[in-house]
Design a protein around this motif. Structure first.
Motif, PDB file in Angstrom:
ATOM      1  N   ASP A  34     -34.779  21.522  70.413  1.00 24.97           N
ATOM      2  CA  ASP A  34     -35.368  20.599  71.399  1.00 24.97           C
ATOM      3  C   ASP A  34     -34.702  20.836  72.757  1.00 24.97           C
ATOM      4  N   LEU A  35     -35.495  21.286  73.705  1.00 19.03           N
ATOM      5  CA  LEU A  35     -34.943  21.668  75.013  1.00 19.03           C
ATOM      6  C   LEU A  35     -34.909  20.516  76.010  1.00 19.03           C
ATOM      7  N   THR A  82     -48.427  33.142  86.404  1.00 19.78           N
ATOM      8  CA  THR A  82     -49.772  33.305  85.870  1.00 19.78           C
ATOM      9  C   THR A  82     -50.601  32.067  86.206  1.00 19.78           C
TER      10      THR A  82
HETATM   11  N1  LIG Z   1     -51.225  26.429  80.715  1.00 19.57           N
HETATM   12  C1  LIG Z   1     -51.561  26.906  81.900  1.00 19.57           C
HETATM   13  O1  LIG Z   1     -52.698  26.773  82.366  1.00 19.57           O
HETATM   14  C2  LIG Z   1     -50.529  27.639  82.735  1.00 19.57           C
HETATM   15  C3  LIG Z   1     -50.910  28.067  84.009  1.00 19.57           C
HETATM   16  C4  LIG Z   1     -49.966  28.759  84.775  1.00 19.57           C
HETATM   17  C5  LIG Z   1     -48.692  28.984  84.285  1.00 19.57           C
HETATM   18  N2  LIG Z   1     -48.355  28.516  83.049  1.00 19.57           N
HETATM   19  C6  LIG Z   1     -46.985  28.767  82.563  1.00 19.57           C
HETATM   20  O2  LIG Z   1     -47.067  29.679  81.482  1.00 19.57           O
HETATM   21  C7  LIG Z   1     -46.036  29.371  80.530  1.00 19.57           C
HETATM   22  C8  LIG Z   1     -46.642  29.218  79.145  1.00 19.57           C
HETATM   23  O3  LIG Z   1     -47.587  28.159  79.206  1.00 19.57           O
HETATM   24  P1  LIG Z   1     -48.404  27.670  77.912  1.00 19.57           P
HETATM   25  O4  LIG Z   1     -49.760  27.287  78.372  1.00 19.57           O
HETATM   26  O5  LIG Z   1     -48.214  28.639  76.810  1.00 19.57           O
HETATM   27  O6  LIG Z   1     -47.620  26.338  77.604  1.00 19.57           O
HETATM   28  P2  LIG Z   1     -47.826  25.357  76.348  1.00 19.57           P
HETATM   29  O7  LIG Z   1     -48.950  25.814  75.499  1.00 19.57           O
HETATM   30  O8  LIG Z   1     -47.825  23.968  76.893  1.00 19.57           O
HETATM   31  O9  LIG Z   1     -46.490  25.621  75.541  1.00 19.57           O
HETATM   32  C9  LIG Z   1     -45.267  25.157  75.999  1.00 19.57           C
HETATM   33  C10 LIG Z   1     -44.326  25.221  74.850  1.00 19.57           C
HETATM   34  O10 LIG Z   1     -43.130  24.519  75.230  1.00 19.57           O
HETATM   35  C11 LIG Z   1     -42.754  23.719  74.137  1.00 19.57           C
HETATM   36  N3  LIG Z   1     -41.978  22.550  74.481  1.00 19.57           N
HETATM   37  C12 LIG Z   1     -42.381  21.443  75.142  1.00 19.57           C
HETATM   38  N4  LIG Z   1     -41.395  20.552  75.166  1.00 19.57           N
HETATM   39  C13 LIG Z   1     -40.353  21.107  74.488  1.00 19.57           C
HETATM   40  C14 LIG Z   1     -39.057  20.678  74.170  1.00 19.57           C
HETATM   41  N5  LIG Z   1     -38.603  19.467  74.526  1.00 19.57           N
HETATM   42  N6  LIG Z   1     -38.259  21.502  73.469  1.00 19.57           N
HETATM   43  C15 LIG Z   1     -38.688  22.715  73.071  1.00 19.57           C
HETATM   44  N7  LIG Z   1     -39.904  23.185  73.344  1.00 19.57           N
HETATM   45  C16 LIG Z   1     -40.726  22.384  74.054  1.00 19.57           C
HETATM   46  C17 LIG Z   1     -44.072  23.250  73.558  1.00 19.57           C
HETATM   47  O11 LIG Z   1     -43.847  22.748  72.255  1.00 19.57           O
HETATM   48  P3  LIG Z   1     -44.916  21.744  71.604  1.00 19.57           P
HETATM   49  O12 LIG Z   1     -46.157  22.569  71.442  1.00 19.57           O
HETATM   50  O13 LIG Z   1     -44.287  21.359  70.318  1.00 19.57           O
HETATM   51  O14 LIG Z   1     -45.064  20.626  72.598  1.00 19.57           O
HETATM   52  C18 LIG Z   1     -44.846  24.534  73.589  1.00 19.57           C
HETATM   53  O15 LIG Z   1     -44.559  25.340  72.488  1.00 19.57           O
HETATM   54  C19 LIG Z   1     -45.327  28.124  81.063  1.00 19.57           C
HETATM   55  O16 LIG Z   1     -44.198  28.515  81.767  1.00 19.57           O
HETATM   56  C20 LIG Z   1     -46.324  27.520  82.022  1.00 19.57           C
HETATM   57  O17 LIG Z   1     -45.689  26.772  83.035  1.00 19.57           O
HETATM   58  C21 LIG Z   1     -49.247  27.864  82.248  1.00 19.57           C
END
Ligand SMILES: NC(=O)c1ccc[n+]([C@@H]2O[C@H](COP(=O)([O-])OP(=O)(O)OC[C@H]3O[C@@H](n4cnc5c(N)ncnc54)[C@H](OP(=O)(O)O)[C@@H]3O)[C@@H](O)[C@H]2O)c1
Length: 289
Positions: free
Chosen positions: A38-39, A150
């Motif tokens: 848990d981060l 991204t």
């Molecule tokens: N989504 C977009 O449209 C988007 C756009 C531009 C950039 N980005 C960037 O791209 C990267 C990847 O995004 P993504 O869409 O793959 O994100 P995501 O699907 O929201 O995944 C984020 C991950 O972080 C984990 N997380 C959240 N709270 C946590 C905690 N307290 N401890 C440990 N893990 C935790 C989540 O776990 P849970 O699933 O268990 O909550 C999930 O596995 C991120 O840096 C994001 O900022 C995303």
């Protein structure tokens, strides 16, 4: 064999790395998510990293709920700014490469031309601000890193705009989608594939490198929704509305297209967004059937 830590393994991007990992036997992957690490308390991360040796960290964990971040500020900052700072300290001490993911939302979107890596960030949301803080923490305390910004990420894993349109398209007769915010969708599988392919190049870097990655092409959220609805033959009318008619808690940039020339110069071909969308929709619809 290079040891790789992937945080946020159950998220969209982290899941794509998990599905690719078995094919890349030169690397040993360790995946963590909230259930194993848990981060929300960066001390947990320090404890976890102590006495572990990683060559590469792919930081896919983040607080990505853009609207909720406006109110949930401490948690958004902990995940998006404090965690990258702890990872940067670890990488500096252990000579590891940190590959961190950031966002088009670090820009204000007022320029109406594709944003280059050296354009001045000016986030208009708290989420964007925390992501910029994370980038700056890395640039400040580490000599060697890769930051990949991204945009509009979607995948067959996790929750995203594509899945929301698929759901609403079945539930409602009419949905309203903003047509005045322009960007480029990114298929998370394409991004993960590009990163794995470029790992040997990234490992050779001795300084900081920032890259932009999205799929090719530009569209509005309305165009994106229409493409999903048409491809999935959804029985729904989609109406274009302005951002003013569709108020959200967080402000979003009107134009957040990323210039990808730098990453393309490393020799990768980036698919057009509609092609990748069709492939991903096929996967989503097959999983659902
Ligand atoms: N989504 C977009 O449209 C988007 C756009 C531009 C950039 N980005 C960037 O791209 C990267 C990847 O995004 P993504 O869409 O793959 O994100 P995501 O699907 O929201 O995944 C984020 C991950 O972080 C984990 N997380 C959240 N709270 C946590 C905690 N307290 N401890 C440990 N893990 C935790 C989540 O776990 P849970 O699933 O268990 O909550 C999930 O596995 C991120 O840096 C994001 O900022 C995303």
């Amino acid at each position: 064999m290079k040891q790789i830590l992937v945080t946020g393994a159950h998220g969209q991007l982290g899941s794509e790395f998990q599905s690719l990992a078995a094919r890349f036997t030169d690397y040993h992957f360790q995946f963590t998510d909230i259930d194993t690490l848990d981060l929300s308390r960066p001390q947990n991360l320090e404890k976890f990293l102590k006495n572990r040796q990683f060559d590469i960290i792919l930081n896919c964990a983040a607080y990505t709920a853009v609207d909720k971040a406006e109110d949930d500020r401490d948690l958004a900052s902990a995940l998006n700014a404090d965690v990258p700072a702890v990872l940067a300290d670890y990488c500096e001490t252990n000579d590891a490469l940190l590959i961190h993911f950031s966002t088009d939302y670090v820009f204000d979107g007022r320029d109406y031309r594709p944003y280059r890596e050296d354009d001045r960030p000016n986030p208009v949301s708290f989420y964007g601000k925390t992501k910029l803080d994370g980038e700056n923490a890395i640039l400040f305390s580490l000599r060697r890193s890769v930051i990949i910004r991204t945009s509009w990420l979607y995948s067959s894993y996790g929750n995203n705009f594509v899945k929301t349109i698929l759901r609403l398209g079945q539930e409602k007769q009419e949905i309203r989608v903003v047509s005045d915010q322009l960007g480029s969708p990114t298929c998370a599988a394409d991004l993960a594939g590009a990163v794995i392919h470029l790992l040997p190049v990234f490992l050779s870097f001795q300084d900081h490198q920032i890259y932009h990655y999205s799929n090719e092409g530009v569209c509005s959220w309305y165009d994106f929704a229409m493409a999903v609805a048409e491809a999935a033959s959804l029985p729904v009318s989609i109406l274009p509305v302005s951002s003013g008619e569709f108020p959200t808690r967080a402000t979003r940039p009107f134009y957040s297209v990323l210039d990808k020339s730098r990453i393309k110069a490393l020799g990768i071909a980036i698919p057009y967004w509609r092609h990748s969308l069709l492939k991903t929709l096929d996967l989503i619809l097959r999983k659902d059937s």
